[in-house]
Design a protein around this motif. Sequence first.
Motif, PDB file in Angstrom:
ATOM      1  N   UNK A   1      56.113  47.508  31.757  1.00  0.00           N
ATOM      2  CA  UNK A   1      55.463  46.438  30.991  1.00  0.00           C
ATOM      3  C   UNK A   1      54.234  45.912  31.706  1.00  0.00           C
ATOM      4  N   UNK A   2      53.323  45.344  30.936  1.00  0.00           N
ATOM      5  CA  UNK A   2      52.059  44.859  31.495  1.00  0.00           C
ATOM      6  C   UNK A   2      52.287  43.749  32.509  1.00  0.00           C
ATOM      7  N   UNK A   3      53.331  42.959  32.320  1.00  0.00           N
ATOM      8  CA  UNK A   3      53.587  41.859  33.262  1.00  0.00           C
ATOM      9  C   UNK A   3      53.882  42.368  34.669  1.00  0.00           C
TER      10      UNK A   3
ATOM     11  N   UNK B   1      57.783  47.628  23.733  1.00  0.00           N
ATOM     12  CA  UNK B   1      56.823  47.689  22.638  1.00  0.00           C
ATOM     13  C   UNK B   1      55.431  47.307  23.124  1.00  0.00           C
ATOM     14  N   UNK B   2      54.432  48.095  22.683  1.00  0.00           N
ATOM     15  CA  UNK B   2      53.047  47.760  22.988  1.00  0.00           C
ATOM     16  C   UNK B   2      52.505  48.351  24.261  1.00  0.00           C
ATOM     17  N   UNK B   3      53.286  49.194  24.967  1.00  0.00           N
ATOM     18  CA  UNK B   3      52.801  49.769  26.221  1.00  0.00           C
ATOM     19  C   UNK B   3      52.046  51.078  26.007  1.00  0.00           C
ATOM     20  N   UNK B   4      52.079  51.639  24.805  1.00  0.00           N
ATOM     21  CA  UNK B   4      51.323  52.853  24.525  1.00  0.00           C
ATOM     22  C   UNK B   4      52.148  54.121  24.564  1.00  0.00           C
ATOM     23  N   UNK B   5      53.415  54.038  24.165  1.00  0.00           N
ATOM     24  CA  UNK B   5      54.259  55.242  24.178  1.00  0.00           C
ATOM     25  C   UNK B   5      53.720  56.296  23.209  1.00  0.00           C
ATOM     26  N   UNK B   6      53.192  55.846  22.062  1.00  0.00           N
ATOM     27  CA  UNK B   6      52.636  56.808  21.108  1.00  0.00           C
ATOM     28  C   UNK B   6      51.384  57.484  21.665  1.00  0.00           C
TER      29      UNK B   6
ATOM     30  N   UNK C   1      53.441  38.536  28.788  1.00  0.00           N
ATOM     31  CA  UNK C   1      52.948  39.595  27.920  1.00  0.00           C
ATOM     32  C   UNK C   1      54.077  40.276  27.145  1.00  0.00           C
ATOM     33  N   UNK C   2      54.756  39.545  26.263  1.00  0.00           N
ATOM     34  CA  UNK C   2      55.871  40.157  25.525  1.00  0.00           C
ATOM     35  C   UNK C   2      55.458  41.329  24.645  1.00  0.00           C
ATOM     36  N   UNK C   3      54.185  41.369  24.208  1.00  0.00           N
ATOM     37  CA  UNK C   3      53.720  42.477  23.370  1.00  0.00           C
ATOM     38  C   UNK C   3      52.747  43.391  24.115  1.00  0.00           C
ATOM     39  N   UNK C   4      52.667  43.216  25.419  1.00  0.00           N
ATOM     40  CA  UNK C   4      51.994  44.144  26.315  1.00  0.00           C
ATOM     41  C   UNK C   4      50.528  44.375  25.964  1.00  0.00           C
ATOM     42  N   UNK C   5      50.063  45.636  26.061  1.00  0.00           N
ATOM     43  CA  UNK C   5      48.640  45.932  25.906  1.00  0.00           C
ATOM     44  C   UNK C   5      48.149  45.544  24.518  1.00  0.00           C
ATOM     45  N   UNK C   6      49.014  45.667  23.529  1.00  0.00           N
ATOM     46  CA  UNK C   6      48.649  45.281  22.163  1.00  0.00           C
ATOM     47  C   UNK C   6      48.286  43.792  22.118  1.00  0.00           C
ATOM     48  N   UNK C   7      49.025  42.980  22.844  1.00  0.00           N
ATOM     49  CA  UNK C   7      48.753  41.540  22.877  1.00  0.00           C
ATOM     50  C   UNK C   7      47.440  41.246  23.598  1.00  0.00           C
TER      51      UNK C   7
ATOM     52  N   UNK D   1      46.195  46.111  36.166  1.00  0.00           N
ATOM     53  CA  UNK D   1      45.563  46.752  35.011  1.00  0.00           C
ATOM     54  C   UNK D   1      44.896  45.762  34.064  1.00  0.00           C
ATOM     55  N   UNK D   2      45.114  44.458  34.269  1.00  0.00           N
ATOM     56  CA  UNK D   2      44.568  43.476  33.334  1.00  0.00           C
ATOM     57  C   UNK D   2      43.047  43.498  33.300  1.00  0.00           C
TER      58      UNK D   2
END
Length: 443
Positions: free
Chosen positions: A292-294, A153-158, A332-338, A299-300
């Motif tokens: 995942x962002x972690x 979740x939050x990696x930008x799949x949409x 970063x459990x919620x990835x880019x959204x977080x 990319x941070x």
Amino acid sequence: MVFGRVVGDRRSIALGLEPLQLGREVELDRDIQLDDPLVSRRHAELHWSEVHDRYWIRDLGSRNGVFVNGVRIGREILARGDLIRIGDNVFQLAAAEPGAPVSEPVSEPVSEPVSEPLIDPPFIGRSRSLRRSLELAARVAALDTPVLILGPTGTGKDLLAAAIHRASRRSGPLVPVNCAALPGNLVESELFGHERGAFSGADAPRAGLFRAAQAGTLFLDEVGELAPEIQAKLLRVLESRSIRPVGAVTEAPINVRVLAATNRDLAGDVAHGRFRADLYARLTESVVRLDPLRDRPEDLEPLWHHFVAQLGEGVRLALGGAAFEAMALHPWPFNVRELRQLVRGALLARPDGGQLTVEDLPAAMQPPPHGAPAPAPAAAPVSAPPLLAAGEVPSARQLRQLVEEFHGNIKDVAAFLGKDRKQIYRWLRREHIDPNAYRRGNG
């Protein structure tokens, strides 16, 4: 991982068996020169340990210390993925064997999209992982087969689904569907439509989402949430390219491409009977994975600058090295959204801009009190478990290499091996190795 400022334009360097020095002034071309007032002239040194079969780093008596994974060290054995901070520069060991690269910082932040074919919407980052994902997405966009997009979740799949649809040049619309939010008793009607009178309350015919996506793309987000009976009907649609609305007696042809996404382990669901194997095989004709962002800390920084520019209304808010290090160590459990939410909060806390510090970060990213930087001892023992088991004896070659690595300092050799100094001296005498021959000034 890339953060900071290096002299020259190298982004990474392949480590060999020879020592590699980091500092403001270096002697050899292979060394890393850092343009940073927080870095000492000779700050740190990377070595390959033949005994441990791994790289290790030591502080050369620097003013501001060397940090590995947020902890100040004197000497430390390194593992793949370890973060090393020197001044305001953060590196990541890409692998732990000779010939593998260690990242170097670049001089300017990068925030442009990493893949030209997928520029709408843009993806921000510079990691190899993201680049590979986008390049694969660009290749499969021109196909007419289903694509399964995997990622937490939050990696930008949409966003990736939208990019694939735009690059496909299909004339119809992109119709997104959150499968987890579809009402359970109306899923079939929502997807495939229904005829008037098909069930109680069906006072008028309904086209359904597949027909709404005619000549375009239907994006099934969280496809793993579909019930087994709907999975069977979806498989038939993919194979026959036709739909039968609820209450209809004939099928109608459709021209719709299906993209699907999930954060679930669909392969595991197939193994446990929760997802149809034949539908899984159909959806996985093309698979694009967003890590995942972690796992892509490179990319941070570009994402940070992108969100500051997007949300800051002209405010400039830079990252400090210690703050970046804390962010890179965060899961970063919620990835880019977080990360976007973090930038929004940081801009509220620092409306005039400046530089983000560790103290500005949320409590979840703060280092524990006992982990606060402290002066490191001259020869801190490594945190890795001792190499030698009880009764095990190093070879003469291993002993010579260690004595050479530590310039004849037997206290350091003992700390490195987790053994008593007297034992080290006994081994040296047995192998006729004189540590004085390896001390500084005698080489």
